[in-house]
Design a protein around this motif. Structure first.
Motif, mmCIF file in Angstrom:
data_model
loop_
_atom_site.group_PDB
_atom_site.id
_atom_site.type_symbol
_atom_site.label_atom_id
_atom_site.label_comp_id
_atom_site.label_asym_id
_atom_site.label_seq_id
_atom_site.Cartn_x
_atom_site.Cartn_y
_atom_site.Cartn_z
ATOM 1 N N ARG A 19 35.081 52.580 34.459
ATOM 2 C CA ARG A 19 34.428 52.102 35.681
ATOM 3 C C ARG A 19 33.557 53.200 36.287
ATOM 4 N NH1 ARG A 19 38.306 50.431 40.602
ATOM 5 N NH2 ARG A 19 38.357 52.699 40.781
ATOM 6 N N LEU A 45 32.042 46.180 35.819
ATOM 7 C CA LEU A 45 30.826 45.656 36.462
ATOM 8 C C LEU A 45 30.732 46.149 37.904
ATOM 9 C CD1 LEU A 45 30.800 41.984 35.131
ATOM 10 C CD2 LEU A 45 29.050 43.716 34.734
ATOM 11 N N THR A 46 31.866 46.229 38.577
ATOM 12 C CA THR A 46 31.855 46.735 39.952
ATOM 13 C C THR A 46 31.437 48.197 39.973
ATOM 14 O OG1 THR A 46 33.632 45.196 40.430
ATOM 15 C CG2 THR A 46 33.208 46.876 42.072
ATOM 16 N N ARG A 92 43.218 53.669 40.988
ATOM 17 C CA ARG A 92 42.876 52.680 42.006
ATOM 18 C C ARG A 92 41.935 51.653 41.414
ATOM 19 N NH1 ARG A 92 42.609 55.906 47.676
ATOM 20 N NH2 ARG A 92 42.793 53.795 48.465
ATOM 21 N N GLN A 98 27.714 49.055 40.322
ATOM 22 C CA GLN A 98 27.063 48.736 41.590
ATOM 23 C C GLN A 98 25.769 49.540 41.829
ATOM 24 O OE1 GLN A 98 28.878 46.244 42.863
ATOM 25 N NE2 GLN A 98 27.377 45.758 44.392
ATOM 26 N N PHE A 127 40.827 47.740 40.514
ATOM 27 C CA PHE A 127 40.925 46.496 41.273
ATOM 28 C C PHE A 127 41.798 45.541 40.455
ATOM 29 C CE2 PHE A 127 36.625 48.211 42.319
ATOM 30 C CZ PHE A 127 36.945 48.650 43.589
ATOM 31 N N GLY A 128 43.082 45.484 40.820
ATOM 32 C CA GLY A 128 44.076 44.812 39.985
ATOM 33 C C GLY A 128 43.855 43.320 39.814
ATOM 34 N N ALA A 129 43.273 42.667 40.835
ATOM 35 C CA ALA A 129 43.107 41.213 40.762
ATOM 36 C C ALA A 129 41.883 40.827 39.935
ATOM 37 C CB ALA A 129 42.994 40.620 42.163
ATOM 38 N N MET A 130 41.000 41.797 39.653
ATOM 39 C CA MET A 130 39.814 41.492 38.848
ATOM 40 C C MET A 130 40.166 41.661 37.376
ATOM 41 S SD MET A 130 36.708 43.519 40.635
ATOM 42 C CE MET A 130 36.427 43.548 42.386
ATOM 43 N N THR A 131 39.326 41.110 36.511
ATOM 44 C CA THR A 131 39.510 41.365 35.087
ATOM 45 C C THR A 131 39.016 42.778 34.782
ATOM 46 O OG1 THR A 131 37.333 40.643 34.401
ATOM 47 C CG2 THR A 131 39.011 38.934 34.580
ATOM 48 N N LEU A 151 36.731 43.623 32.643
ATOM 49 C CA LEU A 151 35.268 43.649 32.619
ATOM 50 C C LEU A 151 34.682 43.677 34.040
ATOM 51 C CD1 LEU A 151 32.752 43.531 30.768
ATOM 52 C CD2 LEU A 151 32.777 41.063 31.055
ATOM 53 N N GLU A 152 35.271 42.889 34.927
ATOM 54 C CA GLU A 152 34.775 42.869 36.312
ATOM 55 C C GLU A 152 34.923 44.229 36.983
ATOM 56 O OE1 GLU A 152 35.762 38.186 37.400
ATOM 57 O OE2 GLU A 152 37.172 39.765 37.914
ATOM 58 N N ASP A 188 38.860 40.571 29.158
ATOM 59 C CA ASP A 188 39.056 39.413 30.034
ATOM 60 C C ASP A 188 40.446 39.333 30.652
ATOM 61 O OD1 ASP A 188 36.430 38.488 29.713
ATOM 62 O OD2 ASP A 188 36.938 37.720 27.728
#
Lengths: 267, 280
Positions: free
Chosen positions: A165, A101-102, A89, A105, A91-95, A97-98, A147
């Protein structure tokens, strides 16, 4: 050392069906602990109870000595619990690295005002987060993908990203739900090394896995579930020879025949 | 101010103000959509801001710069009352509750005498200046842009993509959803006060279901990739009726067709640019 994670008579039933039935689980700090059992034994349900996505009917979850039974999932994460999912699961729309980063949190403290005003403290924190995220990507071998949009990664790398992650905030306990599913032997071997490294860096691991070679190779302890009950708890070597484990996987008749023919037959 | 600009603003003042105010409304929709929720209460929040600001102006004669912040109080209180019970749940509860809020408030405005009843409130001094409207719009765009490129923005994007995974990342879903709804109420309340003080009259039907859908269509057309998207969407849908003045009866049809086309062919909106959130 105190037990890192402990469940006491943890129970979940839906309309008379016991998905998880009075399970007492003990995960020691610094260990890789495998949770195995046939399909439908309640392994993933137990993960959901431990991570706080599902509330138990009865029983208690103790994490780092605290009773977390009534805490929601996000509070348990803040206490140092992390997990991956059976089907990834990310987050497919994020890069890539993002995504990591998530996962950081729990380490984000910049408030709304500091964020809007872009204070030096905000930049300092953001730089530290990016550095930590890049280190984590390096550790799982995804630095070159940082990226790219996460959805474009092949399956095996998406699973690694999900692990990155989860481990980025250096949790005390990581729950891995079938991390080797769909991986080829080379990827599985690399994953085994990664799990060992995660343990050596101070994160204990509780994992559900069907690949027995993988489980026997990396686990310090094994718990076997069947029909929601805990039927065995011990070392991997002992699990191989436990008649009740063989029975759970093969059925009573086959297990008895095998036991008669070859006493050291393994699961 | 150069003379030509002065003349232009004088001639098109209503339209220029409408562009700024609708931009604020589009942003108030954007913050809610940005955490994966649907609200149809933007017009209701706007109405609360409008009515409370007009009462403060007409009955107490407060200066407008004091009225403006006070006009956010009522929308925020109603947002809390609706958000606290509904935002703990996932799903369309907020959308349903906000539709209800709009209709209840409309009935209240219609039936309470000191709120003007069906005639509404008139004789409102035109105290909203272009610089206030566009100043606030600019500040709101910058603030939302800054939030979008931060840990808070990443949490919001995570909630939008996968609530369960977001929760496991340590994100408190209810807190983010409520924060977004409160920000949205503030923006809509300001837009309501500014709108009321640039049109001299307000009435119950300006804040019902139809404007709520129009505000939603601003964001649908513009897309929610960046805060600029909804503002551009609002500007297109505000200017279009002026361009299509000749087809007065068909204007709503045009709006409807645009919404359908936008949803079918531009699911991410006109400005499908995606912000790079990681590098601050």
């Amino acid at each position: 050392m105190t037990t890192l994670l402990r469940t006491l008579a943890l129970t979940l039933h839906y309309a008379g069906l016991f998905a998880v039935d009075r399970v007492d689980l003990n995960v020691q700090p610094g260990s890789v602990h495998a949770l195995i059992g046939p399909n439908g034994a309640g392994k993933t349900t137990l993960f959901n109870l431990i991570s706080g996505l599902v509330a138990p009917t009865e029983g208690t979850v103790l994490f780092r000595g605290l009773d977390v039974t009534s805490l929601p999932a996000d509070r348990r994460t803040a206490l140092g619990l992390a997990r991956t999912f059976q089907t990834s699961r990310i987050f497919g729309a994020m890069t890539v690295l993002e995504n990591v980063l998530t996962g950081l949190q729990p380490r984000c403290f910049a408030g709304l005002i500091a964020t809007v005003l872009r204070t030096p403290a905000f930049y300092r924190e953001e730089r530290a987060l990016v550095a930590r995220a890049r280190d984590t990507l390096h550790m799982v071998g995804l630095s070159a993908r940082a990226d790219l949009p996460a959805a474009t990664l092949p399956h095996g790398e998406q699973r690694l990203l999900e692990i990155a992650r989860a481990i980025a905030p250096e949790p005390a306990l990581l729950l891995l739900d079938e991390p080797a599913a769909g991986m080829n032997p080379a990827e599985t071997a690399a994953l085994a090394n990664l799990v060992r490294r995660i343990r050596d860096l101070g994160t204990s691991v509780l994992l559900v896995e069907h690949d027995m070679g993988f489980v026997m190779d990396i686990s310090d302890a094994v718990t076997v579930l069947n029909f929601g009950r805990c039927i065995f708890q011990g070392t991997p070597a002992a699990a191989r020879q436990a008649p009740e484990v063989m029975e759970a996987y093969l059925g009573q008749k086959v297990a008895a025949r095998l036991a008669a023919r070859a006493p050291r037959m393994t699961v | 101010m150069p003379e030509w600009l002065d003349d232009f603003l004088w001639t098109y003042q209503n339209l220029v103000h409408a562009l700024g105010i609708n931009g604020l409304l589009a942003l108030s929709m954007y913050v809610v959509l940005a955490v994966g929720q649907l609200s149809l209460g933007q017009a209701a929040f706007m109405g609360l801001g409008a009515y409370s600001s007009v009462l403060l102006t007409l009955k107490l004669d407060l200066p407008f710069l004091a009225v403006l912040p006070l006009s956010c109080v009522a929308p925020v209180l109603f947002a809390l009352a609706i958000g606290v019970p509904t935002l703990r749940l996932s799903g369309v509860y907020l959308a349903i509750a906000t539709i209800g809020l709009g209709e209840v408030l409309r009935a209240v405005y219609l039936n309470v005498d000191w709120l003007g009843g069906a005639l509404g409130l008139s004789g409102i001094p035109g105290r909203a200046e272009s610089w206030m409207i566009f100043g606030l719009l600019g500040v709101a765009i910058l603030a939302l842009w800054a939030v979008g490129r931060s840990a808070i923005g990443r949490a919001m994007a995570a909630i939008r993509e996968d609530e369960t995974a977001a929760q496991v990342m340590g994100i408190n879903l209810a807190r983010y959803r409520l924060g977004a709804l409160l920000a949205s109420a503030v923006l809509a309340g300001l837009a309501g006060a500014l709108g009321a003080h640039s049109s001299s009259f307000i009435g119950p039907n300006e804040y019902g279901f139809e404007p709520a859908v129009t505000i939603l269509s601003f964001a649908l057309l513009g897309g929610i990739g960046t805060p600029l998207g909804p503002v551009v969407g609002a500007w297109i849908l505000t200017l279009l009726p002026e361009v299509l003045r000749g087809f007065s009866d068909l204007r709503l049809v045009f709006n409807g067709v645009i919404i359908v086309l936008a949803v079918l062919f531009l699911p991410e909106g006109l400005l499908a640019l995606r912000m790079r959130r990681h590098a601050a």
